[in-house]
Write an enzyme that holds these catalytic residues in place. Structure first.
Site: not given
Ligand code: CP3
Length: 335
Positions: A18, A22, A31, A67, A142
């Site tokens: 990540r 953010r 974004r 994602d 999910y």
């Molecule tokens: O730098 C990176 O790692 C970016 C790429 C990335 C994202 N999601 C972007 C994202 C990766 C590798 C993921 C994987 C992902 N997504 C996982 C496995 C990794 C982990 O954290 O265990 C999981 C469980 C998800 C599902 C998911 N998507 C969650 C739990 C969330 C967060 C929700 C929140 O807003 O707190 C997301 C959204 C997400 N995916 C964001 C990002 C940058 C946040 C989106 C935003 O900017 O609002």
């Protein structure tokens, strides 16, 4: 790339799960006004967001901005990523028919992924791009729960109580995740990470019987592509040997497991991790002292890729990650 293969390195390489997200003001700015999944489908935006942390920190790898639920969206599953919540699925999967209604992923479903990876590989020069997919258990959670879950109760109820539906669902997701990795590698990704973030909810026996064969199927297909495979989960201290055996070249270890103990469990493989992501909120010297311990411990592994034990927390100060990156790059073990 050398560290994943257990070859000699001039310094321990570092990237952050990540790192694109953010915690970066430039990410929040770009974004603004664009929904998460919409951003993932825009190759110019994906390219820029993926590059942001590489430019800022000089980390040794880029992680593709996407994602784990993106491929489901791409094949037509009705879902959204809600800010501050995570993936939300309109109609949770319950029956065999629900599973059969999910199409398989073809490269034609994700032309924007191919385009984004190609553009990134051009821009990144020598810095490798890590592609990724969600592992079947974590993605299933999910789909079955309909959204984020603490205990994964409905998911595990299906696993224990409806083995035919479970097996079909796991096969479906394994196919989609493997196809998604194939698209990324075909377009130029240098390595892949399989995220089984929620596998830590399982006992070793249940993991071995109900989950591991499906993750192994994904890793086996990824292995045929000839790129290193990183296999990561959270709270998996009791599963590391099985996650290694599933077909990983590198096992990602969260911060709850001391790196030395994790190394002991994964056999002759490289490891990735595992600084507690909250340590960046500690005084810099405390953070760096703990990083040094991890770097020293990592020398016992076949190879070591430094990372946090899970994703960067959104309120992280990017300047701390910059100091941490520089420290890892400059660190030379005593003796
Ligand atoms: O730098 C990176 O790692 C970016 C790429 C990335 C994202 N999601 C972007 C994202 C990766 C590798 C993921 C994987 C992902 N997504 C996982 C496995 C990794 C982990 O954290 O265990 C999981 C469980 C998800 C599902 C998911 N998507 C969650 C739990 C969330 C967060 C929700 C929140 O807003 O707190 C997301 C959204 C997400 N995916 C964001 C990002 C940058 C946040 C989106 C935003 O900017 O609002």
């Amino acid at each position: 790339m050398r560290a994943t293969r257990g070859e000699e390195v001039s310094h321990t390489p570092v990237w952050f799960m990540r790192q694109a997200g953010r915690s970066l003001p430039e990410y929040r700015a770009i974004r603004e006004g664009t929904a998460m999944l919409e951003s993932c489908m825009d190759p110019a935006l994906v390219t820029e967001i993926t590059l942001q942390p590489v430019r800022r920190y000089g980390v040794d790898a880029a992680i593709f901005f996407s994602d784990i639920v993106l491929p489901l969206k791409a094949v037509g599953v009705d879902l959204d990523i809600k800010p501050g919540v995570g993936p939300v699925v309109a109609t949770p999967v319950e029956t065999l028919t629900d599973v059969e209604l999910i199409p398989d992923l073809e490269p034609g479903h994700v032309p924007y992924i191919t385009e984004a990876v190609r553009s990134l590989v051009g821009e990144l020069g020598g810095t490798p791009l890590i592609g990724f997919a969600g592992a079947p258990f974590t993605v299933a959670s999910y789909l079955v729960e309909g959204g984020p879950s603490k205990d994964h109760a409905r998911t595990k109820a299906m696993m224990f109580g409806a083995p035919d539906v479970w097996d079909a669902l796991m096969r479906k997701i394994a196919d989609i995740s493997a196809a998604y990795l194939e698209v990324q590698v075909a377009a130029g990704a240098s390595a892949v990470q399989l995220f089984d973030s929620w596998a830590g909810a399982l006992t070793p026996d249940d993991y071995r019987e109900h989950v591991m064969p499906h993750s192994a199927a994904v890793l086996e297909r990824a292995g045929r592509l000839g790129v290193p495979r990183i296999h990561f989960g959270v709270g998996t201290g009791n599963l590391l040997s099985l996650m290694a055996e599933a077909g990983a070249d590198v096992v990602g270890i969260d911060w709850r497991t001391p790196l030395a103990s994790g190394i002991g469990q994964v056999g002759d493989r490289a490891v990735q991790g595992n600084l507690d992501p909250t340590l960046v909120f500690a005084p810099t010297e405390v953070m760096l002292q703990r990083a040094a311990q991890i770097l020293d411990a990592g020398r016992a592994a076949r190879g070591h890729v430094f990372n946090l034990g899970h994703g960067v927390i959104p309120s992280t100060d990017p300047d701390q990650l910059a100091r941490l990156t520089d420290f890892v790059h400059e660190y030379r073990p005593a003796g």
